[in-house]
Every structure is written in structure tokens, then in C-alpha cells.
Design a protein around this motif. Structure first.
Motif, PDB file in Angstrom:
ATOM      1  N   GLY A   1     -78.322  48.225 -10.325  1.00  0.00           N
ATOM      2  CA  GLY A   1     -78.977  46.947 -10.059  1.00  0.00           C
ATOM      3  C   GLY A   1     -78.134  46.037  -9.191  1.00  0.00           C
ATOM      4  N   ALA A   2     -76.825  45.997  -9.480  1.00  0.00           N
ATOM      5  CA  ALA A   2     -75.922  45.141  -8.702  1.00  0.00           C
ATOM      6  C   ALA A   2     -75.834  45.606  -7.256  1.00  0.00           C
ATOM      7  CB  ALA A   2     -74.526  45.140  -9.338  1.00  0.00           C
ATOM      8  N   ALA A   3     -75.886  46.917  -7.041  1.00  0.00           N
ATOM      9  CA  ALA A   3     -75.794  47.449  -5.675  1.00  0.00           C
ATOM     10  C   ALA A   3     -76.995  47.025  -4.831  1.00  0.00           C
ATOM     11  CB  ALA A   3     -75.694  48.966  -5.715  1.00  0.00           C
ATOM     12  N   VAL A   4     -78.179  47.032  -5.434  1.00  0.00           N
ATOM     13  CA  VAL A   4     -79.380  46.596  -4.719  1.00  0.00           C
ATOM     14  C   VAL A   4     -79.277  45.116  -4.347  1.00  0.00           C
ATOM     15  CG1 VAL A   4     -81.871  46.263  -4.876  1.00  0.00           C
ATOM     16  CG2 VAL A   4     -80.833  48.353  -5.799  1.00  0.00           C
ATOM     17  N   LEU A   5     -78.898  44.294  -5.324  1.00  0.00           N
ATOM     18  CA  LEU A   5     -78.760  42.855  -5.070  1.00  0.00           C
ATOM     19  C   LEU A   5     -77.633  42.585  -4.074  1.00  0.00           C
ATOM     20  CD1 LEU A   5     -79.145  41.564  -8.747  1.00  0.00           C
ATOM     21  CD2 LEU A   5     -80.840  41.431  -6.910  1.00  0.00           C
ATOM     22  N   ASP A   6     -76.552  43.343  -4.195  1.00  0.00           N
ATOM     23  CA  ASP A   6     -75.407  43.218  -3.290  1.00  0.00           C
ATOM     24  C   ASP A   6     -75.852  43.455  -1.846  1.00  0.00           C
ATOM     25  OD1 ASP A   6     -73.087  44.410  -1.700  1.00  0.00           O
ATOM     26  OD2 ASP A   6     -72.034  43.768  -3.506  1.00  0.00           O
ATOM     27  N   ASP A   7     -76.678  44.458  -1.639  1.00  0.00           N
ATOM     28  CA  ASP A   7     -77.141  44.795  -0.296  1.00  0.00           C
ATOM     29  C   ASP A   7     -78.003  43.679   0.282  1.00  0.00           C
ATOM     30  OD1 ASP A   7     -77.178  46.978   1.726  1.00  0.00           O
ATOM     31  OD2 ASP A   7     -79.342  46.824   1.438  1.00  0.00           O
ATOM     32  N   ILE A   8     -78.850  43.090  -0.541  1.00  0.00           N
ATOM     33  CA  ILE A   8     -79.730  42.021  -0.074  1.00  0.00           C
ATOM     34  C   ILE A   8     -78.919  40.775   0.297  1.00  0.00           C
ATOM     35  CG2 ILE A   8     -81.573  40.442  -0.754  1.00  0.00           C
ATOM     36  CD1 ILE A   8     -82.673  42.717  -2.501  1.00  0.00           C
TER      37      ILE A   8
ATOM     38  N   VAL B   1     -86.055  55.250   6.046  1.00  0.00           N
ATOM     39  CA  VAL B   1     -86.263  54.755   7.408  1.00  0.00           C
ATOM     40  C   VAL B   1     -86.888  53.361   7.381  1.00  0.00           C
ATOM     41  CG1 VAL B   1     -87.571  55.123   9.543  1.00  0.00           C
ATOM     42  CG2 VAL B   1     -86.427  57.048   8.438  1.00  0.00           C
ATOM     43  N   ALA B   2     -87.845  53.144   6.484  1.00  0.00           N
ATOM     44  CA  ALA B   2     -88.490  51.834   6.373  1.00  0.00           C
ATOM     45  C   ALA B   2     -87.486  50.760   5.964  1.00  0.00           C
ATOM     46  CB  ALA B   2     -89.632  51.905   5.355  1.00  0.00           C
ATOM     47  N   ALA B   3     -86.585  51.103   5.046  1.00  0.00           N
ATOM     48  CA  ALA B   3     -85.555  50.149   4.609  1.00  0.00           C
ATOM     49  C   ALA B   3     -84.639  49.789   5.775  1.00  0.00           C
ATOM     50  CB  ALA B   3     -84.752  50.741   3.456  1.00  0.00           C
TER      51      ALA B   3
ATOM     52  N   LEU C   1     -82.272  46.696   5.713  1.00  0.00           N
ATOM     53  CA  LEU C   1     -81.557  47.102   4.510  1.00  0.00           C
ATOM     54  C   LEU C   1     -80.908  48.465   4.727  1.00  0.00           C
ATOM     55  CD1 LEU C   1     -84.298  46.097   1.936  1.00  0.00           C
ATOM     56  CD2 LEU C   1     -82.024  45.088   2.012  1.00  0.00           C
ATOM     57  N   ALA C   2     -80.011  48.848   3.818  1.00  0.00           N
ATOM     58  CA  ALA C   2     -79.419  50.180   3.883  1.00  0.00           C
ATOM     59  C   ALA C   2     -80.462  51.216   3.502  1.00  0.00           C
ATOM     60  CB  ALA C   2     -78.215  50.268   2.938  1.00  0.00           C
ATOM     61  N   GLY C   3     -80.445  52.349   4.183  1.00  0.00           N
ATOM     62  CA  GLY C   3     -81.405  53.406   3.895  1.00  0.00           C
ATOM     63  C   GLY C   3     -81.318  53.923   2.481  1.00  0.00           C
TER      64      GLY C   3
ATOM     65  N   VAL D   1     -87.237  41.380   3.493  1.00  0.00           N
ATOM     66  CA  VAL D   1     -86.844  41.976   2.205  1.00  0.00           C
ATOM     67  C   VAL D   1     -88.019  41.984   1.240  1.00  0.00           C
ATOM     68  CG1 VAL D   1     -85.375  41.693   0.171  1.00  0.00           C
ATOM     69  CG2 VAL D   1     -84.414  41.374   2.453  1.00  0.00           C
ATOM     70  N   ILE D   2     -88.722  40.843   1.157  1.00  0.00           N
ATOM     71  CA  ILE D   2     -89.862  40.727   0.241  1.00  0.00           C
ATOM     72  C   ILE D   2     -90.982  41.677   0.646  1.00  0.00           C
ATOM     73  CG2 ILE D   2     -91.673  39.167  -0.577  1.00  0.00           C
ATOM     74  CD1 ILE D   2     -89.638  36.876  -0.272  1.00  0.00           C
ATOM     75  N   VAL D   3     -91.268  41.749   1.950  1.00  0.00           N
ATOM     76  CA  VAL D   3     -92.326  42.627   2.436  1.00  0.00           C
ATOM     77  C   VAL D   3     -91.994  44.085   2.142  1.00  0.00           C
ATOM     78  CG1 VAL D   3     -93.435  43.538   4.522  1.00  0.00           C
ATOM     79  CG2 VAL D   3     -93.183  41.075   4.216  1.00  0.00           C
ATOM     80  N   PHE D   4     -90.739  44.471   2.362  1.00  0.00           N
ATOM     81  CA  PHE D   4     -90.361  45.863   2.121  1.00  0.00           C
ATOM     82  C   PHE D   4     -90.536  46.236   0.656  1.00  0.00           C
ATOM     83  CE2 PHE D   4     -87.050  48.784   0.592  1.00  0.00           C
ATOM     84  CZ  PHE D   4     -87.507  49.946   1.205  1.00  0.00           C
ATOM     85  N   PHE D   5     -89.932  45.454  -0.241  1.00  0.00           N
ATOM     86  CA  PHE D   5     -90.013  45.789  -1.661  1.00  0.00           C
ATOM     87  C   PHE D   5     -91.446  45.711  -2.168  1.00  0.00           C
ATOM     88  CE2 PHE D   5     -85.439  45.156  -1.587  1.00  0.00           C
ATOM     89  CZ  PHE D   5     -85.001  46.098  -2.502  1.00  0.00           C
TER      90      PHE D   5
END
Length: 398
Positions: A167-174, A247-249, A254-256, A203-207
């Protein structure tokens, strides 16, 4: 045999190796990865440590048997995508959400402390504000893919610390993406509220789109592909989905690996079972994933740092380790984890890996940092990635 005949044989052998060098590289990497991974396990260390060291030894720094060519690099990119897809596939979403509080604290402190420490270090060593800010951004990066492999080996991926790291890694990337956008905006004189808002919107659109598609279309997709009269259609569909999400990320900044991890979560939610997991592990670990670990070691080029930069390089590595470890461990502790799980979180977030390499290359290409500073960032990313597995093991066994 006369000398002319002997010479012709030597030339023929040389031509054969030149024409088949890519295939020979693949053979060397696969053999070295398995051998060194086994030796690492025999010595009581995570196999991933041996795999990274294998890349260093067969790479340009030591034996020079293999270089990071297009084929090896392409296989490595697919390998890390499959690794993170498998991590997402194994993740229990409900338990991940229950770890959101420690993950949030860990991500925030794990961003703030390295960012400030890197910026301060850059100023101390005589760099300008722009370069110093970029040093801080590179130190913010986290490559969770290495930690995922170590936690899987120890059976701790589904633990509280495992979910916190993910979870922290995802938030860290954002958060890191937003900070990078701010620094870029300042450097080109175009920072505005609209610019930052665009980043957040992406970010919001992707997720939102990725979750919507996964929830409402994946069940239909897999029900159709399961009926196809071809070999392993569902496994192939999973790989395609993982690549598309990655690829979309990347397209959204964002990181792939974040997209691949989310793809794994969505496929799991589509009620795909354990047999599929075994098939995906066979595909990934037998061929693609080893190239990711080897690729990290192949990036190391010792001797490319001048003597004057040695002290700065050592300082950056020390700051990178201490700042990330202390920030993430403290955040996890404040978020409700006990001491030992918090220490494991700190160790698991140290690795910068391919995420830092991508950011550093981007900064070098944009002219935000020079070639020598870029090399320092690459060495920092490699060293922190090598240090993370034994530290995780230490705190698990502590």
C-alpha cells in the motif's frame, strides 16, 4: 592441419557467436541466475540477493560476459510486470484496505524525510537548488518488486507488514509523481495549479478506469477466453491484461509496476483460482522474471565514478538507506504496527531499483541533472536494491 585451415575454423566460430550473441546472453543469464540463487539460499540468504549478484558478476563490472542489450532489457521489463502482477494476484484486497492507515503514514514519512535529506545533501555538496531537489526526488522512489520477491520467499507477503509495504509503495509512487511534476514546473517556469491538477486528474482517471474495467468486464472476458479452443487461453489473457495495465499506467505518468499490480488485484477479483496462479508462476519464474533481477546487476558499471565523487556517492547511499528506512519504519509504527513489522516495512521500502533508474534517466534526458550525477543515482539505486533483501531477512529472523 595447416594454419589457414585453423584460421578459418576460428573465424567460423567467431561468426557463429556474433550471429547468436543474443541467444548466448539468454543462456548465460538463465544459468547464472539459477546457480547464484541456489547458492544464496544455501548460505541462508534470500535467493533474490544471489540473482542480483549474478547480474553484477556476469556483467561489465566483472566478467563482461553479458551486456544490457535490447533483448535482455525487453525481457526484464516483461519480467518485472509479471512479478508485480503475481503480487497483486496473491493480495487479499480486504486485508490490504485494513492496512491502509500504516501504509499511509509510512508513505508520507517515507517521502518527506528522503526528500528533505536529499535536497539538503545536494546543497551541502555544492549543487544548485534544481539539482538538489531532483536528488531528493530520486531518493523518494521505491521499487517494491524486490521486496515482494523476498516476502514471498519467507511467506510474509500476506502479512500486515507485506500489505503495508504494498500500500505504501502505491501511495509513494503517486506522491513522488506529484512532486516530480512540481519540480519540473519550477525548472521550466511553467508551474501552475492547472499543471498539478492535471497530474492528479490523470491518477484518478487511471485508477477509476482500471478498477471499473476490472470489476465489470474481467468476469465476462475470462468466461469467454476460458472457452477458446487454444492452449492456455486464460494464462495468455492474464499476461495481455498485465501488459496493458502497465502501459496505461506509464502513459498516465505512473510506474508500470503499479499498473501491473492493480491488474493482478482485478484478475483476482474476477474469481480466478489457484491453478491459474501456478501456471503464471511457471511462466514468470522459469523465463521472464530472472531477467529482471539480472538486469539490475547488469546496470552496474564500477569505475565510472571519479575519485572526487566517491565521498558524495557514499553519502548519498547512506542518506538513501537511513532516510527511507527511518521514515517508513516510523510511519508504520505510528500507523499501529508493532516494532518488528515496522522494521520489516522500513527495510522493504529501501530498494530504489528500476523506479529510481527511470526517474534518474528522465532527469538526465531533460537536462535537470548531469551525466556524473546521473551515474551516482544509478549506483545508489543498485546498492539500495542489493541491501534490501538481507535487511528484510534480518528483521524477519530478529
Amino acid at each position: 592441419m595447416d594454419w589457414i585451415g585453423f584460421y578459418n575454423i576460428i573465424v567460423s566460430v567467431g561468426n557463429f557467436f556474433n550471429k547468436n550473441q543474443s541467444i548466448i546472453d539468454v543462456i548465460i543469464v538463465l544459468a547464472a541466475i539459477k546457480a547464484f540463487g541456489h547458492i544464496s539460499k544455501v548460505l541462508g540468504q534470500p535467493s533474490v540477493l544471489g540473482k542480483i549478484l549474478a547480474g553484477i558478476i556476469i556483467g561489465p563490472s566483472f566478467l563482461g560476459l553479458v551486456t544490457q542489450g535490447p533483448l535482455i532489457k525487453g525481457l526484464a521489463e516483461i519480467g518485472v510486470i509479471l512479478l508485480m502482477f503475481l503480487a497483486g494476484f496473491e493480495t487479499n484486497t480486504n486485508r490490504l484496505l485494513r492496512s491502509l492507515r500504516p501504509a499511509t503514514y509510512s508513505a508520507l514519512l517515507g517521502v518527506m524525510i528522503p526528500l528533505v535529506a536529499g535536497f539538503t545533501a545536494g546543497l551541502f555538496f555544492g549543487y544548485g537548488r534544481g539539482e538538489s531537489a531532483f536528488i531528493g526526488i530520486v531518493l523518494v522512489a521505491t521499487s517494491v518488486s524486490i521486496s515482494v520477491q523476498v516476502l514471498r520467499e519467507f511467506g510474509r507477503l500476506q502479512s500486515k507488514e507485506g500489505f503495508t509495504i504494498l500500500g505504501a509503495a502505491v501511495l509513494d509512487d503517486i506522491v513522488g509523481l506529484i512532486i516530480l511534476s512540481v519540480v519540473m514546473g519550477v525548472s521550466i517556469g511553467g508551474l501552475s495549479t492547472l499543471h498539478i491538477g492535471t497530474v492528479l486528474l490523470k491518477v484518478i482517471v487511471f485508477f477509476g478506469t482500471a478498477i471499473f474495467i476490472g470489476k465489470y468486464f474481467f468476469p465476462l472476458l475470462f468466461s469467454i477466453t476460458a472457452k477458446m479452443q487454444v492452449s492456455v487461453p486464460v494464462v495468455t489473457t492474464c499476461i495481455i491484461v498485465a501488459l496493458i495495465y502497465a502501459v496505461a499506467a506509464q502513459y498516465m505518468g505512473l510506474a508500470g509496476i503499479i499498473g501491473a499490480y492493480l491488474a493482478g488485484l482485478m484478475v483476482r477479483s474476477a474469481n480466478q483460482g489457484g491453478t491459474l496462479l501456478n501456471s503464471l508462476e511457471t511462466v514468470g519464474y522459469s523465463f521472464f522474471i530472472p531477467f529482471f533481477f539480472a538486469g539490475i546487476g547488469l546496470e552496474v558499471t564500477l569505475g565510472c565514478i571519479s575519485t572526487e565523487m566517491m565521498s558524495f556517492t557514499a553519502a548519498i547511499i547512506l542518506i538513501a538507506v537511513v532516510s527511507k528506512f527511518s521514515g517508513c519504519a516510523l510511519g508504520a509504527l505510528v500507523g499501529g504496527l508493532q516494532w518488528r513489522p515496522s522494521l520489516i516495512v522500513g527495510a522493504g521500502m529501501i530498494a530504489r531499483g528500476e523506479v529510481a533508474l527511470i526517474i534518474a534517466k528522465f532527469g538526465n534526458d531533460m537536462g535537470l541533472i548531469g551525466g556524473e550525477l546521473f551515474t551516482v543515482m544509478v549506483i545508489m539505486a543498485i546498492i539500495t536494491t542489493v541491501l534490501s533483501p538481507p535487511l528484510i531477512r534480518l528483521f524477519i529472523r530478529y
